[in-house]
Design an enzyme around this catalytic site. Sequence first.
Site, short mmCIF file in Angstrom:
data_model
loop_
_atom_site.label_atom_id
_atom_site.label_comp_id
_atom_site.label_asym_id
_atom_site.label_seq_id
_atom_site.Cartn_x
_atom_site.Cartn_y
_atom_site.Cartn_z
CE LYS A 1 -0.50 0.21 5.05
NZ LYS A 1 -1.44 0.19 6.18
NE ARG B 1 -8.84 1.58 9.56
CZ ARG B 1 -7.52 1.38 9.50
NH1 ARG B 1 -6.68 2.39 9.78
NH2 ARG B 1 -7.02 0.20 9.19
CE1 TYR C 1 11.76 33.04 3.41
CE2 TYR C 1 11.30 30.69 3.45
CZ TYR C 1 11.54 31.85 2.74
OH TYR C 1 11.57 31.83 1.37
CG MET D 1 8.03 25.30 -1.65
SD MET D 1 7.02 26.28 -2.80
CE MET D 1 5.98 27.19 -1.65
#
Length: 378
Positions: free
Chosen positions: A37, A136, A261, A309
């Site tokens: 998965k 769930r 920053y 970023m």
Amino acid sequence: MTTAAGWVEIDTGAIAHNLDLVRTHLGEGVALCAVLKADAYGHGVDLVAPVLVARRVERLGITGNVEARAVRDAGFTGRLLRLRPALADEILDGAAYDIEEWLGGREHAEAVTDAASRLGRPVRVHVSLNSTGLSRDGIPVDTGVGRATIASLAGRTGLDIVGVAAHFPREDAVDVERGAAVFGRESAVAIELLGNRRLDRHCATTYAALSVPASRFDMVRIGAALYGDSPLLDGALRPAMRVLSRVAALNDYAAGGTAGYDRAYTLQRDARLAVIPVGYADGYHRALGQRAEVLIGGRRAPVVDRLAMNTLLVDVSDLPRTRVGDEVVLYGTQGGDAITSADIERVSGQIAADLYTAWGRLLPRRAVEVTVRTASIG
């Protein structure tokens, strides 16, 4: 060498090693479902599936149809189990890959039978039980409504029930032992309600399967151990992923200055800072800023800014041999050290898989095969 700013290496030899080790530990009589998965936990179905096919793994667990297609394209002909409920359109789209679906309740059964009607044939399903208290997608067996729901599945046209399943909410031996005992009792009740047919019973993933033999039943679902993200088996599992970049720039700054920053970091001394061209857009979460370390030349260096970023800053003042172009390891081994899952979890407050599944899907991947690792992750 890759031309990317950051990249991921997947040690396919480690995948094979881990699979063999788990198989040996489990012994005969317990079927193993290798879990792929989240694009093989970010390791890449395209890289992992061929290893499993070559080692004749007979069952694979996936979540999405893209993964199902990839494993079939890799030559896998065995049983394929989806490890979450899928909606009718998704079941229809995945029908060509012969997926056994995860059935998660009365309403979800409607979606599965709708898909079966549109396909013109039954859909094989594993009925999820809430025996472990995950609450769930499992059907409660300890309530009259839950038992009635399970009994109603037996007569539904379009459902070919082949298994009953559960999933543990905690990696705790006592919790697993208790949950396994409940699942043992409740799965027997469910099987009776379903018509006493022969069904696979399974609830154990890596921790349970390797720690509590009573949780194994007919099949175990192995994910984390396959990729080496587990301290079990006496640390013999080998981590398969490394996340890498290179030093892009170096500059010297005077004590008292600020870096990054929000002026979040104040230099306490004259310092040399290295720019690493990976940031939060590449999945390196801002939670790691000013907390994590990286490896350069086999030695640790702290991340000092709050991350941009596409870049982060590392203080290499104590690594005077650092040069532009040097390899940087953000996760994994280098020399005799490693940035481990435990390291990542300690500084981020999240499980390591929350990060490395993203790294493997956002950054370019390449397969390598390493005979020996000098340190282990997890």
